[in-house]
Design an enzyme around this catalytic site. Sequence first.
Site, PDB file in Angstrom:
ATOM      1  CB  SER A  22      -0.911   0.151   1.373  1.00 39.56           C
ATOM      2  OG  SER A  22       0.051  -0.052   2.374  1.00 39.56           O
ATOM      3  CG  ASN A 109      -3.764  -4.863  12.967  1.00 38.94           C
ATOM      4  OD1 ASN A 109      -3.161  -4.507  11.743  1.00 38.94           O
ATOM      5  ND2 ASN A 109      -4.131  -5.968  13.343  1.00 38.94           N
ATOM      6  CB  THR A 154     -39.951  27.493  -5.577  1.00 39.93           C
ATOM      7  OG1 THR A 154     -40.892  28.003  -6.528  1.00 39.93           O
ATOM      8  CG2 THR A 154     -39.865  28.206  -4.628  1.00 39.93           C
ATOM      9  CG  HIS A 155     -41.406  24.205  -8.339  1.00 44.59           C
ATOM     10  ND1 HIS A 155     -41.709  22.871  -8.137  1.00 44.59           N
ATOM     11  CD2 HIS A 155     -41.890  24.757  -7.147  1.00 44.59           C
ATOM     12  CE1 HIS A 155     -42.465  22.838  -6.999  1.00 44.59           C
ATOM     13  NE2 HIS A 155     -42.405  23.863  -6.375  1.00 44.59           N
ATOM     14  CE  LYS A 282     -19.343  27.031 -25.475  1.00 44.26           C
ATOM     15  NZ  LYS A 282     -20.583  26.765 -24.878  1.00 44.26           N
ATOM     16  CG  ASN A 284     -17.271  26.938 -22.294  1.00 44.58           C
ATOM     17  OD1 ASN A 284     -18.259  27.405 -22.611  1.00 44.58           O
ATOM     18  ND2 ASN A 284     -16.623  26.046 -23.187  1.00 44.58           N
ATOM     19  CD  GLU A 289     -19.332  23.269 -17.400  1.00 39.54           C
ATOM     20  OE1 GLU A 289     -19.702  22.448 -18.218  1.00 39.54           O
ATOM     21  OE2 GLU A 289     -18.698  24.510 -17.806  1.00 39.54           O
ATOM     22  CE1 TYR A 316      -5.871  -3.509   9.048  1.00 37.06           C
ATOM     23  CE2 TYR A 316      -5.236  -5.416   8.486  1.00 37.06           C
ATOM     24  CZ  TYR A 316      -5.155  -4.112   8.082  1.00 37.06           C
ATOM     25  OH  TYR A 316      -4.719  -3.548   6.964  1.00 37.06           O
ATOM     26  CD  GLN A 321      -2.713  -2.458   2.497  1.00 28.17           C
ATOM     27  OE1 GLN A 321      -1.833  -2.663   3.381  1.00 28.17           O
ATOM     28  NE2 GLN A 321      -2.479  -3.052   1.358  1.00 28.17           N
ATOM     29  CE  LYS A 324      -3.874   3.100   5.086  1.00 29.29           C
ATOM     30  NZ  LYS A 324      -5.092   2.221   5.272  1.00 29.29           N
TER      31      LYS A 324
END
Length: 461
Positions: A22, A109, A154-155, A282, A284, A289, A316, A321, A324
């Site tokens: 790891s 551990n 709203t909506h 453009k 953007n 996004e 454990y 492992q 992470k």
Amino acid sequence: MKLWSGRFTGKSDQLTEDFNASIAVDSRMYRQDIRGSMAHARMLAKQGIISIEEKDLIIRGLEEILDEIEAGKLEFTVEAEDVHMNVETFLTQKIGDVGKKLHTARSRNDQVALDVRLYLRDEMKEIRVLILTMQQVLLDLAREHLDTIMPGYTHLQKAQPLNLAHHLMAYFEMLRRDFDRLDDCQKRMDYMPLGSGALAGTGFNLDRDYVKEELGFSHLTRNSLDAVSDRDFALEFCSFASIIMMHLSRFSEELILWTSEEFSFMEMDDAFSTGSSIMPQKKNPDLAELVRGKTGRVYGDLITLLTIMKSLPLAYNKDMQEDKEALFDAVDTVKKCLLVFAPMLQTARFNKVKMAAAARGGFTNATDLADYLAGKGLPFRDAHAVVGKAVLYCIERGKSLEELTLDEYRGFSPLIDADIFSCLDVKACVERRKVPGGPAPEKVEQALEESAQWLRRMQND
Ligand code: ARG
């Protein structure tokens, strides 16, 4: 040679080594691993489990290793599997057999349970600052836009007029809850697990409280089995991360809409926009996004962790492992998004004229007309129906409510007087909404004051 190879006669297959290691992911915890080992070594010496000289040798060795890693002079190896055994291997290479005493009364551990906590604690401090920075930007912008009238939706249909300050402060509130959630997660993470060993503690006479103090924890974990099996704090962090990303995604979505020509409520600064490789015209909102898109990754991280932990028997298991990669991705993504969001927002320009014009369309003052009638004694339901008729009448004639004559109004209700016109002004509609938590500028100013005080307290904390 593997640190655990005593019981083995055969050599690991290279595939096993690569699959099992790891280090590519957990090497980033080397500082925390070393900090934890130093505290452990000091405690071992204090308890007479190792000698003072041995402790000094270990501490000096670890200090040098830290410097050498930072200077890029040491290279982690897959052979040493993970960050814990890499550091231990460096230590033994550096100071010889005494290095082998460091792991007395400790298991990877409880070591990894400690390291991840220490790591996350450090990262959470940075995330706190990033949240507060973004809140400061929101607060400063809101101060500038107390009288910037805009439509509330709203909506995604125009609903009632607001001011931009109130809208921005809604995000301030969301971030304030996120900040609280982070603190809350920190509270339950604030338990020191060393001494739990592999799962069953240790027979050595450890001073766990000493290690706790050394490492700045408030409590000791109370059950060795639970301490090495628990990843709730990582899950809580990912929950926090998912929720703050959800908030940022909603804000991103609004910014994306607002920068469209159809809305034209705002323009991003060139520094925080991008162009198109084919369409020369453009500009953007890619950053917003991307924040919206990265929300998906962070939800994925939460689900990954939940699924890894699901049904795992105590204590454990190597499955853990895998925690992470997801956790670190959530940390990195939240940090990156907050880092870019604050200046993107700070440099954006709002088009007050367009916003106000939009607020005047779409009958956003219809509720105020109904309230006007209700104020004159007409039951609200009846007032609602009268205004519905008036709106329909306007739609058929391509007019707004302000454009009707008093005579026309009288046709709908004899309760309507000439003061209706000032009542329908969108600015007046906002100013009237003086309930606590409402958008009237005087109320927003109070909210700004309270928020500024809170922010200052947190910034000085
Ligand atoms: N690299 C391991 C992890 O992150 C450390 C703990 C390993 N313990 C073990 N008994 N294999 O989970």
